[in-house]
Motif scaffolding. Structure first.
Motif, PDB file in Angstrom:
ATOM      1  N   LEU A  62       0.824  -1.211   0.000  1.00 50.00           N
ATOM      2  CA  LEU A  62       0.000   0.000   0.000  1.00 50.00           C
ATOM      3  C   LEU A  62       0.858   1.261   0.000  1.00 50.00           C
ATOM      4  CD1 LEU A  62      -2.540  -1.126   2.731  1.00 50.00           C
ATOM      5  CD2 LEU A  62      -2.986  -0.964   0.293  1.00 50.00           C
ATOM      6  N   HIS A  63       2.187   1.073  -0.147  1.00 52.05           N
ATOM      7  CA  HIS A  63       3.154   2.174  -0.134  1.00 52.05           C
ATOM      8  C   HIS A  63       3.161   2.907   1.199  1.00 52.05           C
ATOM      9  CE1 HIS A  63       3.465   1.368  -4.378  1.00 52.05           C
ATOM     10  NE2 HIS A  63       2.146   1.529  -4.476  1.00 52.05           N
ATOM     11  N   ILE A  64       2.812   2.205   2.269  1.00 48.42           N
ATOM     12  CA  ILE A  64       2.835   2.826   3.593  1.00 48.42           C
ATOM     13  C   ILE A  64       4.194   2.602   4.238  1.00 48.42           C
ATOM     14  CG2 ILE A  64       1.850   2.765   5.915  1.00 48.42           C
ATOM     15  CD1 ILE A  64      -0.801   2.014   4.599  1.00 48.42           C
ATOM     16  N   ILE A 107       7.318   1.329   8.253  1.00 47.94           N
ATOM     17  CA  ILE A 107       7.095   2.132   9.449  1.00 47.94           C
ATOM     18  C   ILE A 107       7.284   1.237  10.670  1.00 47.94           C
ATOM     19  CG2 ILE A 107       5.561   3.887   8.461  1.00 47.94           C
ATOM     20  CD1 ILE A 107       3.226   2.262   9.697  1.00 47.94           C
ATOM     21  N   ASP A 108       7.524   1.882  11.829  1.00 49.63           N
ATOM     22  CA  ASP A 108       7.699   1.127  13.072  1.00 49.63           C
ATOM     23  C   ASP A 108       6.340   0.916  13.720  1.00 49.63           C
ATOM     24  OD1 ASP A 108      10.391   1.115  12.753  1.00 49.63           O
ATOM     25  OD2 ASP A 108      10.694   2.971  13.905  1.00 49.63           O
ATOM     26  N   LEU A 109       5.952  -0.340  13.829  1.00 52.97           N
ATOM     27  CA  LEU A 109       4.693  -0.621  14.522  1.00 52.97           C
ATOM     28  C   LEU A 109       5.036  -1.014  15.955  1.00 52.97           C
ATOM     29  CD1 LEU A 109       2.851  -2.563  11.747  1.00 52.97           C
ATOM     30  CD2 LEU A 109       2.209  -0.355  12.641  1.00 52.97           C
ATOM     31  N   THR A 110       4.742  -0.134  16.887  1.00 54.27           N
ATOM     32  CA  THR A 110       5.046  -0.396  18.298  1.00 54.27           C
ATOM     33  C   THR A 110       3.761  -0.714  19.049  1.00 54.27           C
ATOM     34  OG1 THR A 110       4.818   1.931  18.754  1.00 54.27           O
ATOM     35  CG2 THR A 110       7.049   1.145  18.312  1.00 54.27           C
ATOM     36  N   ASN A 128       4.885   5.702  13.929  1.00 51.48           N
ATOM     37  CA  ASN A 128       5.795   6.837  13.996  1.00 51.48           C
ATOM     38  C   ASN A 128       5.440   7.896  12.963  1.00 51.48           C
ATOM     39  OD1 ASN A 128       6.503   5.166  11.936  1.00 51.48           O
ATOM     40  ND2 ASN A 128       8.714   5.443  12.191  1.00 51.48           N
ATOM     41  N   ARG A 129       4.671   7.501  11.971  1.00 50.25           N
ATOM     42  CA  ARG A 129       4.036   8.472  11.061  1.00 50.25           C
ATOM     43  C   ARG A 129       2.545   8.209  11.092  1.00 50.25           C
ATOM     44  NH1 ARG A 129       6.458   7.597   5.434  1.00 50.25           N
ATOM     45  NH2 ARG A 129       5.638   9.651   4.956  1.00 50.25           N
ATOM     46  N   ILE A 185      -7.474  -0.304  -0.251  1.00 47.26           N
ATOM     47  CA  ILE A 185      -7.090   0.777   0.662  1.00 47.26           C
ATOM     48  C   ILE A 185      -6.167   1.732  -0.069  1.00 47.26           C
ATOM     49  CG2 ILE A 185      -5.820   1.303   2.798  1.00 47.26           C
ATOM     50  CD1 ILE A 185      -6.785  -1.401   3.846  1.00 47.26           C
ATOM     51  N   ARG A 186      -6.408   3.019   0.135  1.00 44.49           N
ATOM     52  CA  ARG A 186      -5.649   4.051  -0.576  1.00 44.49           C
ATOM     53  C   ARG A 186      -5.166   5.081   0.447  1.00 44.49           C
ATOM     54  NH1 ARG A 186      -6.987   9.118  -3.084  1.00 44.49           N
ATOM     55  NH2 ARG A 186      -8.974   9.209  -1.984  1.00 44.49           N
ATOM     56  N   ILE A 187      -3.946   5.564   0.298  1.00 47.02           N
ATOM     57  CA  ILE A 187      -3.463   6.620   1.194  1.00 47.02           C
ATOM     58  C   ILE A 187      -4.022   7.949   0.717  1.00 47.02           C
ATOM     59  CG2 ILE A 187      -1.445   7.841   2.109  1.00 47.02           C
ATOM     60  CD1 ILE A 187       0.200   5.401   1.583  1.00 47.02           C
TER      61      ILE A 187
END
Lengths: 954, 229
Positions: A262-264, A267-270, A295-296, A309-311
Motif C-alpha cells: 500500500l506504499h505505507i 514504518i515502526d509498529l510499536t 511513527n508516522r 485501501i488508498r493513502i
C-alpha cells in the motif's frame, strides 16, 4: 496606690490581649487558608451548547471526575467525583443529555449538564458480578442509549428505563462482543469466538436480529486492532506481520494487504501504534476513512467497491495528533496538531478536496513546556459570513488542557497535574542575602538554650528586618519604577513553600502562605521512586550548599532509554532553574536515604543503593573524617528488616557492617504499614507529672520504628504491631488485634504511637494510643543510647473513631512547647484537629498514689467530634491522601497542608494563638483606655500635690 | 451401634447444611440497590441546590448521588452488612447500618450506635426505603457575639476601669460607717503597712479625707484661697 493600680491594669491587659480563638469566625474564611480544586487529566470532553450566553465545557477526567467549566475562563461550575476505583468507561453527550457509564458498564447515570444533579441512575440490580473487557455506548438519533459490553447488550431510554436486555453470552455460544457500529436504529455487532477462531457479526434493527454471519479469523487476530468501517467492512491490523486484513460482512474470509504494497511502509509498529476511526465519522458519509498511527500517521480511505485501501494523506511528525470533525455538511475536516515544545500548530485538512485549508491554520507560542498533545476535541461552527470557525480543547502530556481559539489565542489553561500528587514537602525559602542572615539568626534564637542570648538574637533579627524594610521603602521612594510585585514578594523575610511532585512528572513550588504558584517544571521522565511498602514516593530535600541552597528531587525513571536508575533534578528553590554541575541521572536504584548535617543544616544526602553501597549526593561534598551512619531497610516481599552500620576509614569509602535483622514470619504475616519517628522533632518536656506530684519519665527514643503487619490468612484477619529500635534492632513492644485490619500509617511523636485499626467484628474504626515511659527514674538524662537496656512501660487506650479514617498526622511547632494535636483526615474530606490530651491513656493506680484517680479528659470511648475543630470547615478535600505539617514562625502555629484531588492549606493553632494578637483586636480601644489612664494619673498626682501642700500649710 | 448410627445422622445433617450454605454463598454474590431519601427541613431552595451538589451518600467505596428531589440510590452492593454514611458539608446525618439478607432478599436498616454496634433495639430500626433527617447542623464557625450593653459592661477592659473606680467611691463610705475604734485600728495597720512609702502620694487617702467627713471641698478651696492671699 495609683501606680500599683496601673501595674495591675497593665498585667491584666497583657493577659486579656492574648485570648485567641479556637475555631474560625465565619467572616475569616479564606484569610488563613487556600484551596485548589482540580478535575484531573482530561479523558472525555464536550462543548455544552445549551446555554447561548453562558457556554460551558463538560470534562470527564482520568480520575473519574465529571465536571463542567465555563468556556470563557475555564472556571469550575460544578464537579462530581465518582467512585475512585471504578473508572468512568464512557461519557455520552447530546444537547441536554449527559450520560456516564461507569464501573465496568454496570452503572449508567444521567446528569443535568447545567447543575450537575443526578437525574437517574440505573444499575444491574439482581445480577452477578462480572468482568467486562469491552464497554461501549452510543446515544442514537432516536434518543436511546445503547450499551454494549463483552457479554451484554442493553437499551435504555433517556428517561431512565431499561428497554431491552440481551445476554449475548447465552445467545452467541461463548462469543465475546468487541465492536459495535450504530446508524440510527440499526446496529452491527462484532463478536469473537476464541474456540472456533471466527468473527461473528450480527445486524439488528430495533434490537431484533436481521442478519448474521461468520468470517473466519486469521492467525494473529486481536480484537483491539480491528475496526468496523461504515457498517459494512471490517479492517484489522496485524502488527507482527505489518498487514491489513479487510473483509465485508458478506464475505467469509479476509483479504490481505501488506503495508509495503500500500506504499505505507516501512514504518515502526510499536505497542502504541493503532488504527482508529472517529465516532462522528461512521454516520452518513459516502466515503470511508480511518487513521493509522505509528511513527508516522496516515489517513487511509477504504474503497467499498473492491475493499481496496488508498493513502489520502500522510503526516510525518512525531508529536502530532490527528482528529476528525464532520459536523459541517458535505465536508470532513481533519485537524492536525503538531507540537515542537515551543510552538503548537493547528492545520486543517479538507478530506473531500484533499487539500489543506490555509485560512484556518494557526501557530501558537507555548509559554511553557507541556509535552505533546494527547487528546483534542474540536468544535466547528459557521461564523456570520458563512466562513468556518473553530475552537479546540487540547490536553497535553503534562496533564494540562487548554482552549484554543481560531484567532490563535489560548483562552485558558487548566493545569490538572496537581490532582495526582506522588510526594510533597514543605521547604523554607530565604529570598535575599539579608533575609538569609535574618532567618539564620531567627533560627538560632529559636534553638538557643540561653534565654538572654535568645532574646538578644531575636531583637537583633528584628532590627535587621526593620533595616531591610526601611531600605526597601527608601528604594521605592527614590526609584519607584523598579517597584513591582516580585520585589514586594522578595521582602517577605522567610517564605515557606510547598514542593509537589506529581505522577505525570510535574514539579510545583507553591507559596504556602498565599497559595501562589512560584514556579513549575515538567520532567516527563520522572515518576515516583518505588518503595516497597508505600505507594510511589520521591525524595525531596533542600540542601544548603554555598553560595545558594539547592533543591534535590530524586525519583524513579520511567524510561530506561533516558536513565537506567534514578533521575535526579537539582534546581534553585527560588526560581526553579536547573543548577549546573549536577548529574541528571544516577546509575543506581535507591533503597534508603539519610541526610548529612553540619551545624543543624542539611548539606548532603547519603543514599544507599540496592547493593548496600553508600553514595553521597552531591559527590563534591567531602565527608567528615569520622562519619558513622546507621540505616535500616525493609523488604515487604521477604518480610525482612535489616540494620546497617557504615563507617569511614579515613578515606571517602564506607565500610558496611550488617548489624541486625528482624524477620517477620513471612508465611503468616504481610508487612503493610511502616512509620519512622522524625528524629529532628523538638521535645520540650521529658516527663509527665502525675496527680500525686511524682514524675513519670517519658521514653524518648529518637530511633523508633513501627511496623504493622496483617495476617495472610483471609479467614482470620489479624493486625500485628512491632515497635523496633532502628539502631540496635531491639524489639521494644509488640501486640496484636484479632479480627482487624489496618489501613492508615501510624504516627510516632515524643513518647507515643497512635494507630488505627478497622474492627471487623464491630464494623467500626478504632484509634489506639500507646504511651511509653521509662518509669519513675530517668535512665540517662544527658545522652541517649539505643544500646541501653531500658524496661519500657507501655500504657495504652483505645477509642472509637466517628468516621472512616483515611490518613492522620501530628502537629509540630518550633520548640515543641505547644501541646500537640493529632490531625485526623476522614473519608468525607474533613480534617479534624484532635488535642492529644483527649486521647491519653489512663495512669494506672500503682503509679500514681494519689487518693483521687487521674482525671481523664474524655470519659467516653468515642472520640468527641466538635465541628468547630474541623480545620477545613466546609472546604472538603476529595480523596484525601496525605496531610503534611510544618512548624510556622510563631510557636503557637503550624502549617497544615492536605492533598488528594484537591489541595488545602491552613494555619493551625493547637492550643489557641497564645503568642499572637486576636484578629479582632481593638487597637482604638486600647489606645483610648491607656489615654484615660494617663489623664487619670496626671490629674490624680496634681491633685495629690495640691492636697499635700495644703496639708503642710495647715 | 446406636452411637455409630447417631454419628452418621449428624454427619449427613452436617453435609446437608454445608451444601445449603455453600449454595447460599454462591447465590449471595447477587447485587442490590439501596434506596432512600434525604430530607432537609430548614433549607431554602437556593441552599438546597448547593446542598444537593455537595452531598453524597457512601456505602463502602460506592457512592449515591442526590437527585433534585433529595432521593438517592447506591448501586451494586453485594449482600452483607454495611455502614451508610451521608457526606454533607452543612448537616450531620446519623450513621445507618444496612444488612442485606440474601436468603429473604430483604434489606434491613437501623441507626448505628458506634459504642454498641451489634445491639439491636426496637427504636433504632429505620423503615426501608430510608428517609433520613439531619441530626444537627454542622457549625464550623465560632459565633461572634452581637453588640449589646451587657457584653460591653462585661468586657474585661471596661470592668478594669469601672470596678476599681466604684470601689474608690464605695470603700471610704464603708470606712466612714465603721465604729471609731475599728477605724483607728485600721488606720494604724495601714500606716504600719505604708510606713516606707510615705513619699508616695496616696490618692485613696486623698479621697478618704475629701469625701469621708472632715472638710468639704468648698472649705478646702476657701482655705487655700486664704493661704494664697
Amino acid at each position: 496606690m495609683e501606680l500599683s493600680v496601673l501595674r495591675y491594669h497593665t498585667l491584666c491587659f497583657i493577659i486579656f490581649l492574648f485570648t485567641g480563638v479556637w475555631a474560625l469566625y465565619e467572616e475569616d474564611i479564606g484569610k488563613f487558608d487556600w484551596h485548589i480544586r482540580s478535575i484531573g487529566p482530561m479523558k472525555f470532553s464536550f462543548f455544552d451548547q445549551t446555554h447561548h450566553t453562558n457556554r460551558r465545557v463538560i470534562i470527564s477526567s482520568e480520575l473519574s471526575v465529571l465536571a463542567s467549566v465555563t468556556l470563557r475562563s475555564g472556571d469550575l461550575v460544578w464537579r462530581r467525583s465518582l467512585e475512585e476505583y471504578r473508572p468512568i468507561d464512557t461519557v455520552l453527550y447530546r444537547e441536554s443529555t449527559l450520560i456516564t457509564v461507569s464501573d465496568n458498564g454496570k452503572v449508567v447515570r444521567r446528569w443535568d449538564p447545567e447543575s450537575g444533579h443526578l437525574q437517574w441512575e440505573m444499575s444491574s440490580e439482581g445480577e452477578y458480578e462480572t468482568n467486562e473487557s469491552y464497554i461501549n455506548a452510543y446515544l442514537n438519533e432516536t434518543n436511546k442509549i445503547i450499551l454494549l459490553t463483552s457479554t451484554k447488550l442493553k437499551y435504555y431510554s433517556v428517561g431512565g428505563h431499561l428497554l431491552i436486555h440481551k445476554d449475548l453470552n447465552m445467545e452467541m455460544d461463548g462469543a465475546v462482543a468487541f465492536k459495535m457500529s450504530v446508524l440510527k436504529s440499526s446496529i452491527i455487532l462484532l463478536l469473537y469466538n476464541s474456540n472456533s477462531k471466527s468473527v461473528n457479526w450480527v445486524s439488528m434493527l430495533n434490537s431484533k436480529v436481521q442478519e448474521n454471519g461468520i468470517i473466519q479469523a486469521f492467525d494473529n487476530f486481536r480484537e483491539e486492532h480491528c475496526l468496523l468501517v461504515g457498517m459494512r467492512s471490517i479492517v484489522c491490523l496485524d502488527k507482527q506481520t505489518a498487514k491489513f486484513y479487510v473483509a465485508t460482512l458478506e464475505q467469509s474470509e479476509f483479504i490481505v494487504y501488506t503495508l509495503i504494497d500500500l506504499h505505507i511502509g516501512p514504518i515502526d509498529l510499536t505497542e502504541e501504534s493503532c488504527i482508529q476511526i472517529s465516532d462522528h465519522f461512521s454516520k452518513v458519509t459516502p466515503r470511508f476513512y480511518f487513521i493509522l498511527s505509528a511513527n508516522r500517521q496516515f489517513i487511509l480511505e477504504l474503497e467499498f467497491s473492491d475493499n481496496s485501501i488508498r493513502i489520502v494523506q500522510s503526516f510525518s511528525s512525531d508529536n502530532s495528533l490527528l482528529l476528525f470533525d464532520d459536523i459541517l455538511e458535505n465536508n470532513i475536516i481533519v485537524f492536525s496538531l503538531t507540537s515542537d515544545f515551543t510552538n503548537l500548530s493547528v492545520r486543517c485538512y479538507d478530506l473531500y478536496n484533499e487539500a489543506y485549508i490555509d485560512s484556518l491554520e494557526i501557530t501558537l507560542a507555548m509559554n511553557r513546556f507541556s509535552g505533546s498533545p494527547v487528546r483534542a476535541v474540536p468544535y466547528l461552527f459557521y461564523k456570520k459570513g458563512q466562513s468556518i470557525g473553530y475552537r479546540i480543547i487540547v490536553s497535553f502530556q503534562d496533564g494540562s488542557f487548554s482552549l484554543i481559539q481560531q484567532t490563535g489565542r489560548i483562552s485558558w489553561t487548566r493545569d490538572e497535574a496537581l490532582s495526582d500528587i506522588v510526594s510533597a514537602k514543605f521547604i523554607t525559602l530565604s529570598t535575599t542575602e539579608e533575609n538569609t542572615i535574618y532567618s539564620s539568626v531567627l533560627l538560632d534564637s529559636a534553638t538557643s538554650t540561653n534565654p538572654v542570648e535568645g532574646f538578644y538574637r531575636m531583637i537583633y533579627s528584628q532590627a535587621i528586618y526593620v533595616r531591610d524594610r526601611i531600605l526597601h521603602i527608601k528604594q521605592i521612594i527614590l526609584e519607584p519604577s523598579i517597584y513591582n510585585e516580585t520585589l514586594h514578594e522578595a521582602i517577605q523575610p522567610v517564605q515557606s513553600a510547598a514542593i509537589f511532585v506529581t505522577r505525570l512528572g510535574k514539579v510545583y513550588c507553591i507559596d504556602s502562605k498565599s497559595g501562589l504558584f512560584l514556579w513549575n517544571l515538567y520532567l516527563p521522565h520522572l515518576t515516583g521512586y518505588l518503595s516497597s511498602i508505600y505507594e510511589d514516593t520521591c525524595i525531596i530535600k533542600l540542601i544548603n550548599t554555598s553560595p545558594e541552597s539547592a533543591l534535590v528531587i530524586l525519583g524513579h525513571s520511567n524510561s530506561p532509554d533516558y536513565c537506567n536508575g534514578t533521575v535526579s533534578i537539582v534546581v534553585n528553590p527560588l526560581t526553579g532553574e536547573y543548577m549546573p554541575n549536577y548529574p541528571s541521572c544516577l546509575s543506581y536504584n535507591i533503597s534508603q536515604s539519610v541526610q548529612l548535617e553540619e551545624d543543624g543544616k542539611v548539606v548532603a544526602i547519603a543514599l544507599l543503593d540496592s547493593d548496600n553501597t553508600i553514595h553521597i549526593f552531591p559527590d563534591t561534598y567531602s565527608l567528615q573524617p569520622d562519619t558513622r551512619l546507621f540505616m535500616y531497610t525493609a523488604d515487604a516481599q521477604t518480610g525482612e528488616i535489616t540494620g546497617h552500620h557504615f563507617s569511614t576509614n579515613g578515606d571517602d569509602t564506607f565500610k558496611h557492617v550488617p548489624t541486625w535483622s528482624f524477620i517477620l514470619p513471612r508465611l503468616r504475616e504481610e508487612l503493610v504499614l511502616f512509620s519512622v519517628k522524625n528524629s529532628a522533632e523538638s521535645i520540650y518536656a521529658n516527663a509527665r507529672v502525675l496527680s500525686d506530684r511524682s514524675v513519670l519519665y517519658k521514653y524518648l527514643n529518637p530511633h523508633l520504628t513501627v511496623l504493622i503487619t496483617e495476617s495472610r490468612n483471609e479467614r482470620k484477619p489479624c493486625v500485628y504491631l512491632y515497635v523496633l529500635d532502628g539502631v540496635s534492632g531491639r524489639l521494644i513492644h509488640q501486640l496484636y488485634h484479632s479480627n482487624a485490619r489496618s489501613t492508615v500509617p501510624p504516627i510516632l511523636a515524643e513518647n507515643w504511637i497512635a494507630y488505627q485499626i478497622i474492627n471487623l467484628k464491630e464494623k467500626r474504626q478504632e484509634f489506639i494510643m500507646l504511651e511509653m515511659y521509662e518509669g519513675k527514674t530517668v535512665n540517662n538524662a544527658s545522652t541517649w543510647t539505643s544500646f541501653a537496656n531500658i524496661n519500657v512501660l507501655v500504657l495504652s487506650r483505645s477509642f472509637i473513631l466517628p468516621g472512616d479514617l483515611y490518613t492522620m498526622t501530628v502537629t509540630s511547632t518550633n520548640r515543641g512547647i505547644t501541646p500537640k494535636d493529632i490531625i485526623l483526615g476522614f473519608g468525607n474530606g474533613q480534617l479534624f484537629s484532635l488535642p492529644k490530651s483527649f486521647v491519653e491513656p489512663k495512669i494506672p493506680h500503682e503509679l500514681s498514689k494519689s487518693p483521687s484517680p487521674e482525671p481523664a479528659k474524655s470519659p467516653t470511648p468515642k472520640i468527641p467530634l466538635s465541628y468547630q475543630r474541623v480545620i477545613n470547615y466546609n472546604k472538603s478535600i476529595d480523596r484525601l491522601r496525605e496531610i503534611l505539617v510544618a512548624p510556622a514562625e510563631l510557636e503557637s502555629t503550624c502549617s497544615v497542608l492536605a492533598y488528594g484531588i484537591d489541595i488545602f492549606h491552613t494555619q493551625s493553632s493547637p492550643s489557641k494563638s497564645f503568642d499572637k494578637l486576636a484578629e479582632d483586636f481593638g487597637y482604638t480601644l486600647i489606645i483610648g483606655v491607656l489615654a484615660v489612664f494617663l489623664v487619670f494619673s496626671l490629674v490624680g498626682s496634681s491633685i495629690s500635690v495640691y492636697r499635700k501642700t495644703n496639708q503642710n500649710w495647715c | 451401634m446406636m452411637q455409630a448410627y447417631r454419628y452418621y445422622v449428624i454427619l449427613f445433617l452436617y453435609t446437608l447444611l454445608y451444601t445449603i450454605q455453600s449454595n447460599e454463598l454462591a447465590k449471595s454474590n447477587k447485587l442490590y440497590q439501596i434506596k432512600g431519601e434525604l430530607v432537609f427541613p430548614s433549607a431554602t431552595v437556593l441552599d438546597l441546590k448547593e446542598l444537593f451538589q455537595n452531598t453524597r451518600v457512601t456505602v463502602g467505596s460506592r457512592y449515591g448521588f442526590l437527585r433534585s428531589d433529595g432521593s438517592f440510590v447506591v448501586s451494586n452492593i453485594p449482600s452483607g452488612s454495611f455502614v451508610l454514611e451521608v457526606n454533607c458539608p452543612k448537616f450531620e446525618f446519623p450513621l445507618v447500618r444496612i444488612d442485606i439478607n440474601p436468603k429473604a432478599d430483604r434489606i434491613n436498616a437501623r441507626r448505628l450506635d458506634l459504642i454498641k454496634p451489634n445491639q439491636i433495639s426496637q427504636d433504632a430500626t429505620l423503615i426501608y426505603p430510608l428517609t433520613l433527617m439531619p441530626d444537627r447542623p454542622k457549625d464550623y464557625f465560632e459565633q461572634r457575639q452581637p453588640w449589646n450593653i451587657s457584653s460591653l459592661l462585661m468586657n474585661p477592659m471596661v470592668l478594669l476601669l469601672v470596678v476599681p473606680a466604684v470601689l474608690m467611691f464605695v470603700l471610704p463610705k464603708l470606712m466612714g460607717s465603721m465604729d471609731p475604734g475599728a477605724q483607728k485600728d485600721m488606720e494604724e495597720s495601714m500606716q504600719k503597712l505604708q510606713s516606707g512609702k510615705d513619699k508616695m502620694p496616696e490618692i485613696a487617702d486623698l479621697f478618704t479625707n475629701w469625701f469621708g467627713g472632715g472638710q468639704s471641698g468648698k472649705e478646702v478651696r476657701k482655705a487655700l484661697k486664704k493661704k494664697r492671699n
